[in-house]
Structure formats: structure tokens, C-alpha cells
Design a protein around this motif. Structure first.
Motif, PDB file in Angstrom:
ATOM      1  N   PRO A  93       0.853  -1.191   0.000  1.00  0.00           N
ATOM      2  CA  PRO A  93       0.000   0.000   0.000  1.00  0.00           C
ATOM      3  C   PRO A  93       0.888   1.240   0.000  1.00  0.00           C
ATOM      4  O   PRO A  93       2.067   1.179   0.371  1.00  0.00           O
ATOM      5  CB  PRO A  93      -0.789  -0.130   1.304  1.00  0.00           C
ATOM      6  CG  PRO A  93       0.040  -1.010   2.175  1.00  0.00           C
ATOM      7  CD  PRO A  93       0.771  -1.942   1.258  1.00  0.00           C
ATOM      8  N   PRO A  94       0.367   2.384  -0.423  1.00  0.00           N
ATOM      9  CA  PRO A  94       1.175   3.612  -0.393  1.00  0.00           C
ATOM     10  C   PRO A  94       1.695   3.912   1.003  1.00  0.00           C
ATOM     11  O   PRO A  94       0.996   3.704   1.998  1.00  0.00           O
ATOM     12  CB  PRO A  94       0.189   4.689  -0.884  1.00  0.00           C
ATOM     13  CG  PRO A  94      -0.845   3.942  -1.649  1.00  0.00           C
ATOM     14  CD  PRO A  94      -0.985   2.612  -0.972  1.00  0.00           C
ATOM     15  N   ALA A  95       2.922   4.410   1.066  1.00  0.00           N
ATOM     16  CA  ALA A  95       3.526   4.703   2.368  1.00  0.00           C
ATOM     17  C   ALA A  95       2.700   5.710   3.152  1.00  0.00           C
ATOM     18  O   ALA A  95       2.679   5.678   4.389  1.00  0.00           O
ATOM     19  CB  ALA A  95       4.943   5.229   2.159  1.00  0.00           C
ATOM     20  N   GLU A  96       1.988   6.588   2.455  1.00  0.00           N
ATOM     21  CA  GLU A  96       1.183   7.603   3.134  1.00  0.00           C
ATOM     22  C   GLU A  96       0.046   6.991   3.961  1.00  0.00           C
ATOM     23  O   GLU A  96      -0.534   7.660   4.816  1.00  0.00           O
ATOM     24  CB  GLU A  96       0.587   8.576   2.115  1.00  0.00           C
ATOM     25  CG  GLU A  96       1.601   9.436   1.394  1.00  0.00           C
ATOM     26  CD  GLU A  96       2.169   8.757   0.146  1.00  0.00           C
ATOM     27  OE1 GLU A  96       2.851   9.445  -0.628  1.00  0.00           O
ATOM     28  OE2 GLU A  96       1.922   7.546  -0.041  1.00  0.00           O
ATOM     29  N   VAL A 103       8.061  14.907   2.643  1.00  0.00           N
ATOM     30  CA  VAL A 103       9.309  15.488   2.146  1.00  0.00           C
ATOM     31  C   VAL A 103      10.312  14.371   1.852  1.00  0.00           C
ATOM     32  O   VAL A 103      11.002  14.386   0.823  1.00  0.00           O
ATOM     33  CB  VAL A 103       9.886  16.488   3.162  1.00  0.00           C
ATOM     34  CG1 VAL A 103      11.232  17.025   2.685  1.00  0.00           C
ATOM     35  CG2 VAL A 103       8.908  17.636   3.394  1.00  0.00           C
ATOM     36  N   PHE A 104      10.397  13.409   2.749  1.00  0.00           N
ATOM     37  CA  PHE A 104      11.286  12.264   2.540  1.00  0.00           C
ATOM     38  C   PHE A 104      10.925  11.529   1.253  1.00  0.00           C
ATOM     39  O   PHE A 104      11.807  11.204   0.431  1.00  0.00           O
ATOM     40  CB  PHE A 104      11.198  11.321   3.740  1.00  0.00           C
ATOM     41  CG  PHE A 104      11.928  10.022   3.544  1.00  0.00           C
ATOM     42  CD1 PHE A 104      13.317   9.967   3.575  1.00  0.00           C
ATOM     43  CD2 PHE A 104      11.229   8.847   3.337  1.00  0.00           C
ATOM     44  CE1 PHE A 104      13.989   8.764   3.394  1.00  0.00           C
ATOM     45  CE2 PHE A 104      11.891   7.639   3.163  1.00  0.00           C
ATOM     46  CZ  PHE A 104      13.277   7.600   3.185  1.00  0.00           C
ATOM     47  N   LEU A 105       9.650  11.267   1.037  1.00  0.00           N
ATOM     48  CA  LEU A 105       9.227  10.556  -0.171  1.00  0.00           C
ATOM     49  C   LEU A 105       9.521  11.368  -1.425  1.00  0.00           C
ATOM     50  O   LEU A 105       9.864  10.808  -2.465  1.00  0.00           O
ATOM     51  CB  LEU A 105       7.734  10.220  -0.085  1.00  0.00           C
ATOM     52  CG  LEU A 105       7.330   9.227   1.006  1.00  0.00           C
ATOM     53  CD1 LEU A 105       5.813   9.079   1.054  1.00  0.00           C
ATOM     54  CD2 LEU A 105       7.985   7.869   0.788  1.00  0.00           C
ATOM     55  N   TRP A 128       7.103  -0.798   7.734  1.00  0.00           N
ATOM     56  CA  TRP A 128       6.941   0.501   8.377  1.00  0.00           C
ATOM     57  C   TRP A 128       7.294   1.647   7.433  1.00  0.00           C
ATOM     58  O   TRP A 128       8.133   1.506   6.549  1.00  0.00           O
ATOM     59  CB  TRP A 128       7.857   0.597   9.603  1.00  0.00           C
ATOM     60  CG  TRP A 128       7.714  -0.535  10.559  1.00  0.00           C
ATOM     61  CD1 TRP A 128       8.237  -1.801  10.432  1.00  0.00           C
ATOM     62  CD2 TRP A 128       6.999  -0.538  11.797  1.00  0.00           C
ATOM     63  NE1 TRP A 128       7.897  -2.571  11.516  1.00  0.00           N
ATOM     64  CE2 TRP A 128       7.146  -1.821  12.369  1.00  0.00           C
ATOM     65  CE3 TRP A 128       6.272   0.439  12.483  1.00  0.00           C
ATOM     66  CZ2 TRP A 128       6.578  -2.159  13.591  1.00  0.00           C
ATOM     67  CZ3 TRP A 128       5.704   0.110  13.707  1.00  0.00           C
ATOM     68  CH2 TRP A 128       5.851  -1.182  14.252  1.00  0.00           C
ATOM     69  N   SER A 129       6.656   2.792   7.692  1.00  0.00           N
ATOM     70  CA  SER A 129       7.030   4.047   7.038  1.00  0.00           C
ATOM     71  C   SER A 129       6.699   5.191   7.996  1.00  0.00           C
ATOM     72  O   SER A 129       5.605   5.757   7.951  1.00  0.00           O
ATOM     73  CB  SER A 129       6.290   4.229   5.707  1.00  0.00           C
ATOM     74  OG  SER A 129       6.768   5.389   5.041  1.00  0.00           O
ATOM     75  N   PRO A 130       7.638   5.527   8.894  1.00  0.00           N
ATOM     76  CA  PRO A 130       7.353   6.498   9.962  1.00  0.00           C
ATOM     77  C   PRO A 130       7.132   7.915   9.426  1.00  0.00           C
ATOM     78  O   PRO A 130       7.650   8.298   8.385  1.00  0.00           O
ATOM     79  CB  PRO A 130       8.623   6.456  10.830  1.00  0.00           C
ATOM     80  CG  PRO A 130       9.339   5.204  10.436  1.00  0.00           C
ATOM     81  CD  PRO A 130       8.987   4.954   9.010  1.00  0.00           C
ATOM     82  N   ASP A 131       6.384   8.682  10.190  1.00  0.00           N
ATOM     83  CA  ASP A 131       6.188  10.101   9.934  1.00  0.00           C
ATOM     84  C   ASP A 131       6.223  10.813  11.289  1.00  0.00           C
ATOM     85  O   ASP A 131       5.331  10.606  12.115  1.00  0.00           O
ATOM     86  CB  ASP A 131       4.848  10.337   9.231  1.00  0.00           C
ATOM     87  CG  ASP A 131       4.655  11.773   8.794  1.00  0.00           C
ATOM     88  OD1 ASP A 131       5.648  12.534   8.792  1.00  0.00           O
ATOM     89  OD2 ASP A 131       3.515  12.137   8.453  1.00  0.00           O
ATOM     90  N   ASP A 155       4.430   4.317  15.248  1.00  0.00           N
ATOM     91  CA  ASP A 155       5.633   4.564  14.452  1.00  0.00           C
ATOM     92  C   ASP A 155       5.509   4.271  12.963  1.00  0.00           C
ATOM     93  O   ASP A 155       6.479   3.942  12.299  1.00  0.00           O
ATOM     94  CB  ASP A 155       6.814   3.753  14.999  1.00  0.00           C
ATOM     95  CG  ASP A 155       7.195   4.182  16.408  1.00  0.00           C
ATOM     96  OD1 ASP A 155       7.061   5.387  16.703  1.00  0.00           O
ATOM     97  OD2 ASP A 155       7.615   3.323  17.191  1.00  0.00           O
ATOM     98  N   GLY A 156       4.326   4.381  12.405  1.00  0.00           N
ATOM     99  CA  GLY A 156       4.190   4.240  10.958  1.00  0.00           C
ATOM    100  C   GLY A 156       4.053   2.813  10.472  1.00  0.00           C
ATOM    101  O   GLY A 156       4.548   2.479   9.385  1.00  0.00           O
ATOM    102  N   LEU A 157       3.382   1.956  11.223  1.00  0.00           N
ATOM    103  CA  LEU A 157       3.155   0.581  10.778  1.00  0.00           C
ATOM    104  C   LEU A 157       2.226   0.587   9.565  1.00  0.00           C
ATOM    105  O   LEU A 157       1.160   1.205   9.577  1.00  0.00           O
ATOM    106  CB  LEU A 157       2.553  -0.243  11.911  1.00  0.00           C
ATOM    107  CG  LEU A 157       2.339  -1.730  11.646  1.00  0.00           C
ATOM    108  CD1 LEU A 157       3.635  -2.427  11.265  1.00  0.00           C
ATOM    109  CD2 LEU A 157       1.701  -2.396  12.871  1.00  0.00           C
ATOM    110  N   LEU A 158       2.635  -0.124   8.494  1.00  0.00           N
ATOM    111  CA  LEU A 158       1.927  -0.052   7.220  1.00  0.00           C
ATOM    112  C   LEU A 158       1.261  -1.355   6.822  1.00  0.00           C
ATOM    113  O   LEU A 158       0.125  -1.355   6.325  1.00  0.00           O
ATOM    114  CB  LEU A 158       2.915   0.361   6.114  1.00  0.00           C
ATOM    115  CG  LEU A 158       2.377   0.432   4.691  1.00  0.00           C
ATOM    116  CD1 LEU A 158       1.332   1.544   4.562  1.00  0.00           C
ATOM    117  CD2 LEU A 158       3.519   0.658   3.702  1.00  0.00           C
ATOM    118  N   ALA A 159       1.951  -2.485   6.968  1.00  0.00           N
ATOM    119  CA  ALA A 159       1.422  -3.760   6.471  1.00  0.00           C
ATOM    120  C   ALA A 159       2.114  -4.916   7.177  1.00  0.00           C
ATOM    121  O   ALA A 159       3.122  -4.739   7.875  1.00  0.00           O
ATOM    122  CB  ALA A 159       1.619  -3.864   4.960  1.00  0.00           C
TER     123      ALA A 159
END
Length: 240
Positions: free
Chosen positions: A15-18, A208-210, A60-63, A25-29
Motif C-alpha cells: 500500500p502507499p507509504a502515506e 518530504v522524505f518521499l 513501516w514508514s514512519p512520519d 511509528d508508521g506501521l503499514l502492512a
């Protein structure tokens, strides 16, 4: 966690990191596999794996994201003395297997570098994507190191270890110098820590990181191979 998508090992997709959760802490999948193809796709998308033996694979993809611009590396007075004394010999890709093993085995609080993770990054190293930077003392003993992935003009730092004072800091300084000279845009540090912040790292919004990733992930660095040995020249990146 039940609302998070489970990844099919046979289908290379994230899925998109957003869409990552802000907490924790940005858990994604969850799920999927640690194949080289999936790992490279993850890093290119601003995603990384981080889990323990009793968990499924967690992505993960933290923000915000913790990053270090190579020319922002901070060198304290005590560290500068260590560098000027030439206490450590620095090499790259000379002992990747030992570096990743020591990154996991020398942490008293435990490690996320499971056996499966270790094997996956060894395969990435064999394919030329993962690299190690090593510090050797005057007895030619491996006393510090760091490993991560180099993709385009981005370096994704994974872990480091130190068996002697300032060994891992020396490795990080040399790495940032080489990244700066080779035109790398940033080093991804993933999640902030006091140690990284003292060394010059900062946090930036994930968007910004992306954006930085998108601009640099397909751009080649100025040199296409890693130097085998570096020498300390007494100046930080950007000072000549």
C-alpha cells in the motif's frame, strides 16, 4: 493490527507509504516475504521491515522520518581527535557477514535482526545492493561497523555496532564523507535516536522524505563502486 493489509508472498505489492498508521511509528502492512525483489521495492517506496522472531513480517514508514544529510554530519572535538589519531582503519564490503552478525549479537537489549533478516540482507549484499563499512583497530580486529543499502543517490542505513569507543562514529563519519563526495542526497536513518541526533541527523515530514526519494532513487551516484579503503583527511564533508 487486524485492519492492516496482509501481503501475499506471491504478489509484489505494498500500500502507499502515506497510508501507514501514525501510531505505532508508521506501521503499514504485515506478511509478504523477504525476497530481494520485495525488499528493494520496499526501500524504493520509503518502506522497511522491522520485526522480531515471534511476529509476522512488519513493514513501516514512519512520519516524521529520521534522515542524515551527508554534509550535516557533526564531529565533536573528542571524535575529531580520534579521527586525527588514525586509530581505526576503515574498509568497505570486506566483512559484510560479520558486520551484520555483530550488529545483531552485540545488543544487550536484543535485536530485530532475525536469522531470516540476516540471510535476506546477505543475499542483497551478494547482488551488490547491500554494503558494509568496517572499522579495524591496530591489531586488525573488527571493532565497529555499519550496513545498509545503496539505491540511486540514497543510502538506507540499517544498523551499526561498536566494540571500542568511537568506532561506529568513525565509520559513520567516513560513510558520510564518501556519500557526499559521490553525490548521494541523504542517508535514511528510519527512526530517530539521541545518538543519531547528536551526529547531525534530523527528522523531516514523510512527504518530504518521499519527495527526495522520488527525485534521487533512479539517479546514479558520481562513482559506481564502493572504495575498499578510506583515509581521514582532517576535514568534514563540504570543507574541501
Amino acid at each position: 493490527m487486524s485492519a492492516l493489509p496482509w501481503l501475499d508472498p506471491d504478489y509484489l505489492w505494498f500500500p502507499p507509504a502515506e497510508e501507514a498508521l501514525r501510531e505505532p511509528d508508521g506501521l503499514l502492512a504485515l506478511g509478504g516475504d523477504l525476497s530481494p525483489e520485495r525488499l528493494l521495492h520496499a526501500y524504493r517506496s520509503g518502506i522497511f521491515p522491522w520485526f522480531s522472531d515471534d511476529q509476522p513480517i512488519l513493514w513501516w514508514s514512519p512520519d516524521p522520518r529520521c534522515i542524515l544529510f551527508p554534509d550535516d554530519i557533526h564531529i565533536s572535538r573528542s571524535l575529531r581527535r580520534t579521527l586525527n589519531q588514525g586509530r581505526f582503519r576503515i574498509t568497505t564490503d570486506q566483512s559484510f557477514r560479520r558486520v551484520i552478525h555483530l550488529c545483531g549479537s552485540t545488543r544487550p537489549e536484543g535485536t530485530w535482526i532475525t536469522d531470516d533478516m540476516e540471510q535476506a540482507y546477505k543475499e542483497l549484499h551478494r547482488r551488490g545492493h547491500a554494503h558494509s563499512i568496517e572499522a579495524w583497530n591496530h591489531r586488525d580486529e573488527l571493532v565497529g561497523g555499519l550496513y545498509g543499502l545503496a539505491i540511486g543517490r540514497c543510502f538506507f542505513g540499517e544498523s551499526m555496532f561498536s566494540l571500542e569507543a568511537n568506532a561506529s562514529k568513525t565509520v559513520l563519519v567516513h560513510l558520510c564523507g564518501e556519500l557526499w563526495r559521490s553525490g548521494y542526497r541523504l542517508m535514511d536513518c528510519q527512526v530517530e535516536s539521541p545518538h543519531l541526533l547528536r551526529m547531525g541527523a534530523r527528522t523531516i515530514p514523510r512527504r518530504v522524505f518521499l519527495s527526495i526519494l522520488e527525485e534521487n532513487i533512479d539517479q546514479p551516484p558520481r562513482q559506481d563502486r564502493w572504495r575498499l579503503e578510506w583515509a581521514w583527511h582532517g576535514s568534514r564533508p563540504g570543507e574541501g
